[in-house]
Design a protein around this motif. Structure first.
Motif, PDB file in Angstrom:
ATOM      1  N   PRO A  78       0.783  -1.235   0.000  1.00 16.25           N
ATOM      2  CA  PRO A  78       0.000   0.000   0.000  1.00 16.25           C
ATOM      3  C   PRO A  78       0.813   1.282   0.000  1.00 16.25           C
ATOM      4  N   GLY A  79       2.121   1.181   0.081  1.00 17.35           N
ATOM      5  CA  GLY A  79       2.948   2.385   0.118  1.00 17.35           C
ATOM      6  C   GLY A  79       2.895   3.155  -1.195  1.00 17.35           C
ATOM      7  N   PRO A  80       3.144   4.456  -1.170  1.00 15.78           N
ATOM      8  CA  PRO A  80       2.984   5.286  -2.370  1.00 15.78           C
ATOM      9  C   PRO A  80       3.938   4.958  -3.502  1.00 15.78           C
ATOM     10  N   THR A  81       5.018   4.223  -3.226  1.00 10.15           N
ATOM     11  CA  THR A  81       5.967   3.861  -4.285  1.00 10.15           C
ATOM     12  C   THR A  81       5.998   2.348  -4.520  1.00 10.15           C
ATOM     13  N   ASP A  82       4.998   1.616  -4.036  1.00 10.34           N
ATOM     14  CA  ASP A  82       5.018   0.152  -4.076  1.00 10.34           C
ATOM     15  C   ASP A  82       4.515  -0.441  -5.395  1.00 10.34           C
ATOM     16  N   VAL A  83       4.534   0.310  -6.469  1.00 15.56           N
ATOM     17  CA  VAL A  83       4.082  -0.192  -7.774  1.00 15.56           C
ATOM     18  C   VAL A  83       5.160  -1.085  -8.382  1.00 15.56           C
ATOM     19  N   CYS A  84       4.736  -2.243  -8.899  1.00 14.22           N
ATOM     20  CA  CYS A  84       5.705  -3.110  -9.578  1.00 14.22           C
ATOM     21  C   CYS A  84       5.371  -3.304 -11.063  1.00 14.22           C
ATOM     22  N   GLU A  85       4.198  -2.819 -11.508  1.00 15.09           N
ATOM     23  CA  GLU A  85       3.896  -2.858 -12.944  1.00 15.09           C
ATOM     24  C   GLU A  85       2.798  -1.857 -13.250  1.00 15.09           C
ATOM     25  N   ILE A  86       2.939  -1.168 -14.379  1.00 13.61           N
ATOM     26  CA  ILE A  86       1.885  -0.308 -14.899  1.00 13.61           C
ATOM     27  C   ILE A  86       1.573  -0.744 -16.326  1.00 13.61           C
ATOM     28  N   GLY A  87       0.298  -0.839 -16.639  1.00 16.28           N
ATOM     29  CA  GLY A  87      -0.147  -1.134 -17.997  1.00 16.28           C
ATOM     30  C   GLY A  87      -1.077  -0.035 -18.477  1.00 16.28           C
ATOM     31  N   TRP A  88      -1.107   0.174 -19.772  1.00 14.91           N
ATOM     32  CA  TRP A  88      -1.974   1.221 -20.314  1.00 14.91           C
ATOM     33  C   TRP A  88      -2.518   0.817 -21.677  1.00 14.91           C
ATOM     34  N   GLN A  89      -3.691   1.341 -21.976  1.00 13.43           N
ATOM     35  CA  GLN A  89      -4.355   1.151 -23.262  1.00 13.43           C
ATOM     36  C   GLN A  89      -5.148   2.412 -23.562  1.00 13.43           C
ATOM     37  N   ASP A  90      -4.879   3.042 -24.706  1.00 15.78           N
ATOM     38  CA  ASP A  90      -5.575   4.276 -25.067  1.00 15.78           C
ATOM     39  C   ASP A  90      -6.917   3.985 -25.721  1.00 15.78           C
ATOM     40  N   VAL A  91      -7.865   4.884 -25.452  1.00 18.42           N
ATOM     41  CA  VAL A  91      -9.154   4.908 -26.138  1.00 18.42           C
ATOM     42  C   VAL A  91      -9.254   6.278 -26.792  1.00 18.42           C
ATOM     43  N   VAL A  92      -9.557   6.315 -28.087  1.00 20.58           N
ATOM     44  CA  VAL A  92      -9.497   7.568 -28.846  1.00 20.58           C
ATOM     45  C   VAL A  92     -10.810   7.817 -29.568  1.00 20.58           C
ATOM     46  N   SER A  93     -11.066   9.087 -29.837  1.00 19.09           N
ATOM     47  CA  SER A  93     -12.257   9.491 -30.583  1.00 19.09           C
ATOM     48  C   SER A  93     -11.909   9.592 -32.065  1.00 19.09           C
ATOM     49  N   HIS A  94     -12.732   8.968 -32.897  1.00 17.69           N
ATOM     50  CA  HIS A  94     -12.492   8.979 -34.348  1.00 17.69           C
ATOM     51  C   HIS A  94     -13.826   9.070 -35.066  1.00 17.69           C
ATOM     52  N   ALA A  95     -13.994  10.140 -35.858  1.00 18.15           N
ATOM     53  CA  ALA A  95     -15.214  10.331 -36.648  1.00 18.15           C
ATOM     54  C   ALA A  95     -16.465  10.267 -35.776  1.00 18.15           C
ATOM     55  N   GLY A  96     -16.371  10.862 -34.593  1.00 12.97           N
ATOM     56  CA  GLY A  96     -17.518  10.938 -33.718  1.00 12.97           C
ATOM     57  C   GLY A  96     -17.775   9.703 -32.879  1.00 12.97           C
ATOM     58  N   ARG A  97     -16.933   8.685 -32.999  1.00 16.83           N
ATOM     59  CA  ARG A  97     -17.083   7.464 -32.206  1.00 16.83           C
ATOM     60  C   ARG A  97     -15.771   7.186 -31.477  1.00 16.83           C
ATOM     61  N   TRP A  98     -15.903   6.495 -30.358  1.00 12.65           N
ATOM     62  CA  TRP A  98     -14.734   6.119 -29.589  1.00 12.65           C
ATOM     63  C   TRP A  98     -14.339   4.688 -29.921  1.00 12.65           C
ATOM     64  N   ARG A  99     -13.030   4.454 -29.991  1.00 16.20           N
ATOM     65  CA  ARG A  99     -12.506   3.123 -30.298  1.00 16.20           C
ATOM     66  C   ARG A  99     -11.197   2.943 -29.548  1.00 16.20           C
ATOM     67  N   LEU A 100     -10.703   1.710 -29.503  1.00 12.22           N
ATOM     68  CA  LEU A 100      -9.393   1.475 -28.916  1.00 12.22           C
ATOM     69  C   LEU A 100      -8.314   2.032 -29.833  1.00 12.22           C
ATOM     70  N   GLY A 101      -7.352   2.719 -29.238  1.00  9.20           N
ATOM     71  CA  GLY A 101      -6.244   3.254 -30.004  1.00  9.20           C
ATOM     72  C   GLY A 101      -5.118   2.243 -30.143  1.00  9.20           C
ATOM     73  N   ASP A 102      -4.100   2.652 -30.879  1.00  5.94           N
ATOM     74  CA  ASP A 102      -2.955   1.770 -31.108  1.00  5.94           C
ATOM     75  C   ASP A 102      -1.968   1.770 -29.947  1.00  5.94           C
ATOM     76  N   GLU A 103      -2.049   2.786 -29.085  1.00  8.01           N
ATOM     77  CA  GLU A 103      -1.075   2.919 -28.006  1.00  8.01           C
ATOM     78  C   GLU A 103      -1.468   2.042 -26.818  1.00  8.01           C
ATOM     79  N   ARG A 104      -0.639   1.065 -26.529  1.00 11.25           N
ATOM     80  CA  ARG A 104      -0.802   0.234 -25.344  1.00 11.25           C
ATOM     81  C   ARG A 104       0.576  -0.254 -24.927  1.00 11.25           C
ATOM     82  N   GLY A 105       0.702  -0.660 -23.693  1.00 14.33           N
ATOM     83  CA  GLY A 105       1.994  -1.180 -23.253  1.00 14.33           C
ATOM     84  C   GLY A 105       1.992  -1.472 -21.768  1.00 14.33           C
TER      85      GLY A 105
END
Length: 247
Positions: A15-42
């Motif tokens: 629970p400590g503020p620096t106790d992270v051992c992994e971060i994951g991310w996935q972008d969701v982007v707006s395209h032509a008025g609709r939202w979709r998953l973006g290419d940026e993830r990791g």
């Protein structure tokens, strides 16, 4: 400029503020008025600066040797949370957990969306609202089963959450999701006690007033919301009324 919301998931060693051992991310982007998953993830392993307990390793299977030599959280976080292209918001399932580690200083004070809170607003008839239960109850279009595994690792969990967020954004707006996320969770049904499983409309006033005094913030908020809908005094007003009878 493409609107982008970055979904975040963390695995931690404690629970400590620096106790992270992994971060994951996935972008969701707006395209032509609709939202979709973006290419940026990791995903990125980070060194929590202390040993990972066996109990914790049994959840996410990240070992001390896996994070040896990895950057510390305080040095790695901002590059993920504050990409050069910017984000409209950050998002996570039960975002209060991620926000404990992704502080405003690291995240740049950006707004957050909690997909757990928003799921209860948009799909209140569902029986459960965990990230993985939503995955199998809803079966979001386009979700690659293999990319969403293993559960309890940062990138697969962020990938699954992103599908829920995409569908929420196509039903609502970022501003509305952010507004709901600022409030406690609005539970569709009573989660515990003698009234467990009942919709709030089926709970009598006396029981509601009792639930509005519960220690759980979301439970209090949900009971008070129903009392307000009925035009009845909420927890604070009810407490004042009880005190007045003592004098």
């Amino acid at each position: 400029m493409t609107a982008r919301i970055r979904v975040i998931d963390l695995e931690t060693a404690g629970p400590g503020p620096t106790d992270v051992c992994e971060i994951g991310w996935q972008d969701v982007v707006s395209h032509a008025g609709r939202w979709r998953l973006g290419d940026e993830r990791g995903s990125l392993l980070t060194n929590p600066g202390r040993p990972i307990s066996p109990d914790t390793m049994a959840v996410h299977h990240i070992r001390d040797e896996d994070v040896e030599g990895a950057p510390f959280w305080i040095r790695a976080a901002s590059a993920v949370l504050r990409p050069e292209e910017g984000v409209l918001a950050l998002a996570a399932h039960r975002a209060a957990f991620e926000q404990r580690y992704c502080t405003p200083r690291l995240a740049g004070g950006v707004e957050w969306i909690c997909t757990w809170k928003c799921a209860m607003r948009l799909w209140p008839d569902l029986p459960r609202f965990s990230n993985q239960m939503l995955r199998y109850l809803r079966r979001p279009e386009g979700l690659d089963h293999a990319l969403g595994l293993p559960a309890h690792r940062a990138l697969p969990d962020a990938y699954v959450t992103a599908h829920h967020l995409r569908d929420m954004l196509n039903l609502s707006t970022p501003a509305q999701l952010i507004a709901w996320s600022r409030e406690p969770g609005l539970l569709p049904r009573v989660p515990t006690g003698p009234e467990r499983g009942k919709p709030w409309s089926a709970v009598d006033d006396a029981a509601l007033i009792g639930l509005a005094s519960d220690r759980d913030q979301s439970l209090r908020f949900s009971a008070e919301t129903e009392l307000q809908r009925r035009g009845r005094p909420g927890r604070a007003a009810a407490s004042s009324a009880r005190q007045a009878t003592l004098f």
